[in-house]
Design a protein around this motif. Structure first.
Motif, short mmCIF file in Angstrom:
data_model
loop_
_atom_site.label_atom_id
_atom_site.label_comp_id
_atom_site.label_asym_id
_atom_site.label_seq_id
_atom_site.Cartn_x
_atom_site.Cartn_y
_atom_site.Cartn_z
N THR A 88 0.83 -1.21 0.00
CA THR A 88 0.00 0.00 0.00
C THR A 88 0.86 1.26 0.00
OG1 THR A 88 -1.77 -1.17 1.16
CG2 THR A 88 -1.82 1.24 1.24
N LEU A 89 1.89 1.27 0.83
CA LEU A 89 2.77 2.43 0.89
C LEU A 89 3.51 2.64 -0.43
CD1 LEU A 89 4.16 2.05 4.51
CD2 LEU A 89 2.70 3.90 3.66
N LEU A 90 3.90 1.55 -1.09
CA LEU A 90 4.53 1.69 -2.40
C LEU A 90 3.53 2.27 -3.40
CD1 LEU A 90 7.08 1.11 -4.17
CD2 LEU A 90 5.85 -0.94 -4.90
N ALA A 91 2.32 1.74 -3.41
CA ALA A 91 1.30 2.24 -4.34
C ALA A 91 1.01 3.72 -4.10
CB ALA A 91 0.02 1.41 -4.20
N GLY A 93 2.97 5.93 -2.62
CA GLY A 93 4.16 6.70 -2.98
C GLY A 93 4.30 6.88 -4.48
N LEU A 94 4.09 5.81 -5.23
CA LEU A 94 4.20 5.90 -6.68
C LEU A 94 3.07 6.72 -7.29
CD1 LEU A 94 5.40 2.30 -7.63
CD2 LEU A 94 6.75 4.42 -7.55
N TRP A 95 1.88 6.59 -6.74
CA TRP A 95 0.73 7.36 -7.24
C TRP A 95 1.00 8.86 -7.12
CZ3 TRP A 95 -3.66 6.08 -9.75
CH2 TRP A 95 -4.65 7.06 -9.83
N ASN A 96 1.62 9.27 -6.02
CA ASN A 96 1.86 10.69 -5.77
C ASN A 96 3.22 11.18 -6.27
OD1 ASN A 96 -0.62 11.40 -4.36
ND2 ASN A 96 0.11 9.98 -2.81
N ALA A 97 4.06 10.28 -6.75
CA ALA A 97 5.40 10.66 -7.21
C ALA A 97 5.31 11.39 -8.54
CB ALA A 97 6.27 9.43 -7.36
N GLN A 98 6.23 12.30 -8.72
CA GLN A 98 6.30 13.03 -9.99
C GLN A 98 7.24 12.28 -10.92
OE1 GLN A 98 7.32 17.08 -9.11
NE2 GLN A 98 5.42 17.44 -7.99
N LEU A 99 6.79 11.12 -11.33
CA LEU A 99 7.55 10.24 -12.22
C LEU A 99 6.70 9.93 -13.44
CD1 LEU A 99 8.79 7.62 -9.58
CD2 LEU A 99 10.16 9.46 -10.59
N ALA A 100 7.36 9.56 -14.52
CA ALA A 100 6.64 9.10 -15.70
C ALA A 100 5.97 7.77 -15.38
CB ALA A 100 7.61 8.94 -16.87
N ALA A 101 4.89 7.48 -16.07
CA ALA A 101 4.16 6.22 -15.83
C ALA A 101 5.08 5.01 -16.02
CB ALA A 101 2.95 6.13 -16.75
N SER A 102 5.99 5.10 -16.99
CA SER A 102 6.91 3.98 -17.21
C SER A 102 7.85 3.79 -16.02
CB SER A 102 7.71 4.19 -18.49
OG SER A 102 8.46 5.38 -18.41
N GLU A 103 8.27 4.88 -15.40
CA GLU A 103 9.13 4.77 -14.21
C GLU A 103 8.36 4.17 -13.04
OE1 GLU A 103 12.28 8.25 -13.96
OE2 GLU A 103 10.27 9.03 -14.42
N GLY A 105 5.87 2.10 -13.23
CA GLY A 105 5.74 0.68 -13.53
C GLY A 105 7.03 -0.08 -13.30
N PHE A 106 8.14 0.56 -13.62
CA PHE A 106 9.46 -0.03 -13.41
C PHE A 106 9.66 -0.35 -11.93
CE2 PHE A 106 13.90 0.74 -12.22
CZ PHE A 106 14.56 -0.15 -13.05
N TYR A 107 9.38 0.61 -11.06
CA TYR A 107 9.55 0.40 -9.62
C TYR A 107 8.57 -0.66 -9.10
CZ TYR A 107 12.73 4.32 -9.31
OH TYR A 107 13.80 5.15 -9.48
N ALA A 108 7.32 -0.59 -9.56
CA ALA A 108 6.32 -1.55 -9.10
C ALA A 108 6.71 -2.98 -9.50
CB ALA A 108 4.94 -1.20 -9.66
N MET A 109 7.16 -3.17 -10.73
CA MET A 109 7.52 -4.51 -11.19
C MET A 109 8.78 -5.03 -10.49
SD MET A 109 5.05 -5.36 -12.96
CE MET A 109 5.65 -6.94 -13.47
N GLY A 110 9.76 -4.16 -10.30
CA GLY A 110 10.97 -4.56 -9.58
C GLY A 110 10.64 -4.97 -8.14
N PHE A 111 9.74 -4.22 -7.52
CA PHE A 111 9.34 -4.49 -6.14
C PHE A 111 8.62 -5.84 -6.05
CE2 PHE A 111 6.65 -3.95 -2.37
CZ PHE A 111 7.53 -3.40 -1.47
N VAL A 112 7.63 -6.04 -6.90
CA VAL A 112 6.84 -7.28 -6.86
C VAL A 112 7.70 -8.49 -7.21
CG1 VAL A 112 4.88 -8.48 -7.92
CG2 VAL A 112 4.65 -6.10 -7.25
#
Length: 144
Positions: A88-91, A93-103, A105-112
């Protein structure tokens, strides 16, 4: 009578370790190269460590229960809560991060991938320890 455990194959052990190294390394390399503040990098690093610990603890608790080893309900619940909290905290954090959608996804996939691989590695470590030094069986036909 407990079923006799077979040692995992070397290929599965190697693939599990490779997945863990690849998942964690890509996540960490991406974090190292990211254009974000140090406190943000620390947040994502802490989430990876917390998530890995929670996933391995949950896997161990589930396995202990299946094998009849007592695991308190509180610890078992904390394992589930910790895993859910890290995801949840990753989601969030990524939802609110000022990152491109591809970035993101990169973090989410690496994490999972890292979490999944950590569970597989823990399973393999435990199976190898419980099987002793017996080599993996070459015959894969089911027995009656």
């Amino acid at each position: 009578m407990k079923p006799q455990l077979q040692r995992p194959t070397s290929a599965f052990i190697g693939a599990s370790w490779l997945a863990l190294v690849v998942g964690a390394a890509t996540y960490l390399i991406g974090l190292w190269n990211a254009n974000m503040q140090l406190n943000e990098k620390g947040y994502y690093l802490t989430l990876l460590m917390y998530g890995l610990f929670a996933a391995v603890s949950l896997q161990k608790s589930v396995r202990d229960r299946l094998e009849g080893t007592p695991v308190t309900g509180m610890y078992f619940s904390l394992c589930w809560i910790s895993l859910a909290a890290s995801l949840t905290l990753l989601a969030v954090g990524l939802w609110n991060a000022q990152l491109a959608a591809s970035e993101k996804g990169f973090y989410a996939m690496g994490f999972v991938l890292s979490l999944f691989a950590a569970v597989a590695v823990q399973k393999n470590v435990r199976d190898v320890a419980m099987s002793g030094d017996r080599p993996a069986a070459q015959d894969t036909r089911p027995t009656a």
